[in-house]
Design an enzyme around this catalytic site. Structure first.
Site, PDB file in Angstrom:
ATOM      1  N   ASP A 451       6.604   3.949  -3.058  1.00 33.05           N
ATOM      2  CA  ASP A 451       5.176   3.604  -2.925  1.00 33.05           C
ATOM      3  C   ASP A 451       4.902   2.371  -2.068  1.00 33.05           C
ATOM      4  OD1 ASP A 451       4.926   5.681  -4.694  1.00 33.05           O
ATOM      5  OD2 ASP A 451       4.294   4.476  -6.403  1.00 33.05           O
ATOM      6  N   GLU A 527       1.874  11.700  -3.877  1.00 32.17           N
ATOM      7  CA  GLU A 527       0.728  12.047  -4.707  1.00 32.17           C
ATOM      8  C   GLU A 527      -0.572  11.737  -3.970  1.00 32.17           C
ATOM      9  OE1 GLU A 527       0.238  11.599  -9.391  1.00 32.17           O
ATOM     10  OE2 GLU A 527       0.044   9.667  -8.364  1.00 32.17           O
ATOM     11  N   GLU A 531      -4.494   6.848  -0.464  1.00 31.56           N
ATOM     12  CA  GLU A 531      -3.877   5.527  -0.438  1.00 31.56           C
ATOM     13  C   GLU A 531      -2.937   5.391   0.760  1.00 31.56           C
ATOM     14  OE1 GLU A 531      -3.563   3.656  -4.793  1.00 31.56           O
ATOM     15  OE2 GLU A 531      -2.570   5.606  -4.659  1.00 31.56           O
TER      16      GLU A 531
END
Length: 731
Positions: A451, A527, A531
């Site tokens: 991430d 996911e 973002e």
């Protein structure tokens, strides 16, 4: 009217200046300084690590799988990771095959699809396993890697060129004759040469599958058992290809002589990606293109698309393309600080009232989290208030926001935030956090490269805004800002770089992967596309602050590609043919896209929590968000599909806010009424931000405070606009 005029000036100038930077970058010239900001000092060397060095106790040792000569440079952390973690024996999907390396053998699978209303996946079966029984089994070694391929020495005598998108899997011997073994979990019904030269063989199995084998020299296969073939003393190149349809055999024959060994994806021009492959052998190169490639492929590079030559894939049909150089071009998307449509004049008072309250709440609600993700969301949320204040003409609240950002961002940059912070890991070449240095679960796995673009994207957004409203602060912390961007967006291939090239962005799939150094049987995953978009958008804004044309261009290009990929593989439209009918009919948005699976569930929520699925593909709400959801019909369908889930007990107001935000794109008044009833908001959102979004929906008109059209516009058009508005430049 004066406020309106000022906002128009600011918006026109910001967008036109962005377009000017793109134009300048394509001419390889140096852009002039931004008139309203002092010229910054020269940027630090690309990706120079400015954060303290870390001694991680949780990162794996790359020396186990990477060749020694590769260890001196930053390494891949979000690509081909299944070949470099634990035993290195989980499959990697390289389109159209999944491959697995274990015990000195390479297994090739043409995956089959399994599906239901809640998932769509590809299964791995050992269709064909190639090895050399005379060689001692050993761990494979990654001998080389680049944008589009990895070279794998899977035994001491055999090397595989794993080039993504090749209809052939190519294996070469080490130069001396070696015995070859071909095995399968299926029974061989036929293993016969197709000509007298013994350089082409047909392998037919009881699974109904047929593979073709091509060799650069005669190879004599014999059946050792119904599941194993053997060939003694072979030296040269072997290529195997699955045959989906008998009519495709002639095409495979024609292009079997040329094979790729490496591939490069260049971002040399704005909103373009250029592929070039290094090849050996003779003839033209045959590759396969996924649906987004086909959409963007320029036909002016001499490539030929073979419409009837197709392989099945979880990403949609892979179509044959002949040519060793491709040009992919997308429509420009110009990042802007403020809304691209303009805020309606009658909405300004409501926004200003909410803005004053939200800014006052900053002082009474200090950031208490130490998580790099949630901290990043909190500071980016505050930064949004400053930009909204600029747009609606409420400059008196900006000093309070600037003070909050200075106090909360600076400690992460100068190392004074004792509870956490960023450090530089020299082992793999990237940032980790203090908490993640010893705990793989801390910061959602940031310490093992999970991430990164999500977390850093929020920080970069806040830094970009603070550098905009406080240029002196921006100049002081420019090295840290550049280092954070470099962690996930280094584009250069310069020797001595501290960060790997485009850590999270996949230049073949044209989107990012969030999973880092974590092994999964289904491969890489992502996911939240929104973002990911936010990360590259934030990087573009940061470089606008610093006047860095090259990086603005790269970041805007990646933003555009990430959005197109989201619309291709995450947004599920009724009637789409990429996924199976049962999955398409039951979903309007994918929860998690894996290399080998599409999941309707999320990491944190089950499939029926549809509001979470919608929200995680929209947050954070920023000006670029409207370009992520440009299809009004799809947005209406998505909201209609989601709305029944809001009646479930326990649905949080924060998630409802995202549903109402999209509803506002086609029914502004209904969305406003619902938004005003919300008691709370997502930790990266505010009432101010939702009102700003809703009051800037609809067609731009005379009552807009500012307006420049659409986020997806032509850069040349903006230059023409600037030229035709000299009063705006001189204002």
């Amino acid at each position: 009217m004066e406020r309106k005029r000022m906002a128009q000036v600011a918006t026109y100038f910001a967008v036109a200046f962005a377009a000017f930077l793109f134009w300048q970058s394509s001419r390889n010239t140096t852009p002039p300084p931004q008139p309203d900001m002092p010229l910054p000092p020269p940027p630090p060397s690309p990706g120079a690590p400015v954060f303290p060095r870390a001694a991680s106790t949780v990162l794996p040792d790359p020396a186990r799988f990477f060749a020694p000569e590769l260890l001196a440079a930053p390494l891949l952390t979000n690509s081909f990771q299944n070949l470099a973690l634990n035993n290195g024996d989980q499959p990697e999907y390289i389109h159209p095959y999944s491959v697995k390396s274990a015990a000195g053998a390479l297994t090739v699978c043409y995956p089959k699809s399994v599906h239901s209303p809640s998932f769509h996946a590809q299964t791995f079966v050992a269709d064909l396993t190639l090895s050399s029984p005379s060689a001692a089994a050993a761990s494979h070694r990654i001998a080389a890697f680049d944008d589009l391929s990895v070279t794998l020495d899977f035994s001491p005598s055999l090397r595989a060129f794993l080039v993504r998108g090749s209809p052939f899997v190519t294996v070469a011997t080490a130069g001396v004759p070696v015995d070859i073994s071909l095995a399968s979990v299926h029974a061989f019904l036929e293993a016969a040469p197709r000509d007298n030269t013994l350089t082409k063989w047909r392998l037919r199995m009881n699974s109904g599958q047929t593979f073709l084998l091509y060799a650069s020299a005669p190879i004599r296969l014999s059946m050792s058992s119904v599941t194993q073939l053997a060939a003694p003393g072979f030296s040269g190149v072997i290529r195997v290809a699955f045959l989906p349809d008998a009519a495709m055999e002639a095409v495979l024959d024609r292009y079997s002589g040329c094979f790729p060994t490496a591939g490069e994806a260049a971002l040399n021009r704005p909103f373009s990606v250029h592929y070039t492959w290094r090849t050996q052998g003779s003839g033209d190169l045959l590759m396969l293109a996924h649906p987004l490639h086909i959409r963007l492929l320029s036909k002016d590079r001499g490539v030929r698309v073979l419409e009837d030559f197709r392989y099945r894939s979880i990403d949609g049909d892979l179509v044959g393309v002949v040519g060793d150089a491709w040009a992919l071009r997308t429509d420009p998307v110009v990042p802007t600080w403020h809304s691209t449509r303009g805020v309606s004049e009658d909405g300004v008072p409501e926004i200003v009232a909410a803005l004053r309250k939200d800014v006052d709440d900053l002082a009474s609600s200090p950031i208490t989290t130490t998580s790099s993700y949630f901290y990043g969301k909190a500071i980016a949320r505050a930064a949004r208030l400053a930009l909204i204040a600029e747009e609606v003409g409420c400059p008196e609240v900006i000093p309070a926001v600037r003070g909050l950002l200075t106090a909360t961002v600076t400690p992460w940059l100068d190392g004074s935030f004792e509870a956490n912070g960023f450090l530089y890991d020299p082992k793999w070449g990237g940032l980790v956090t203090l908490q993640g240095m010893t705990d793989t679960g801390a910061d959602f796995g940031f310490g093992i490269y999970n991430d990164h673009h999500y977390h850093l994207g929020y920080f970069v957004y806040a830094i970009a805004v603070l550098a905009k409203i406080d240029p002196a602060w921006g100049r002081e912390y420019m090295p840290q800002a550049y280092s954070m961007v470099a962690d996930f967006m280094t584009t250069s291939r310069e020797a001595g770089a501290s960060y790997t090239r485009l850590r999270t962005f996949d230049l073949w799939k044209l989107h990012s992967w969030a999973g880092g150094l974590t092994e999964f049987g289904d491969g890489r995953n992502q996911e939240s596309t929104s973002e990911a978009v936010n990360a590259y958008y934030a990087a573009a804004l940061l470089e606008l602050s610093y006047g860095d044309a090259r990086l603005v261009s790269d970041a805007a290009t990646l933003t555009a590609l990430e959005m197109l990929a989201a619309q291709t593989w995450w947004h599920v439209r009724e009637g789409d043919t990429i996924y199976e009918d049962d999955f398409t009919g039951n979903n309007r948005v994918v929860g998690v896209v894996w290399a080998n699976k599409r999941d309707s569930g999320l990491w944190f929520a089950p499939p029926e929590w549809k509001e979470c699925r919608l929200g995680i593909q929209l947050l954070p709400i920023v000006p670029i968000s409207e370009a992520l959801f440009p299809d009004a019909r799809f947005v209406r369908d998505l909201v209609g599909w989601t709305a029944p889930a809001l009646a479930r007990d326990g649905v949080g107001d924060g998630w409802k806010g995202f549903v109402y935000a999209l509803e506002g794109t086609y029914d502004k008044e209904s969305a406003l009424a619902k938004t005003r009833e919300l008691a709370s908001h997502d930790d990266g959102n505010t009432l101010t931000n939702l009102l700003w979004w809703l009051h800037s929906r609809g067609s731009p008109g005379a009552d807009a405070v500012a307006g420049i059209g659409s986020a997806a516009v032509d850069g040349g058009m903006l230059l023409d606009m600037l030229a035709s508005e000299p009063a705006l430049v001189s204002s």
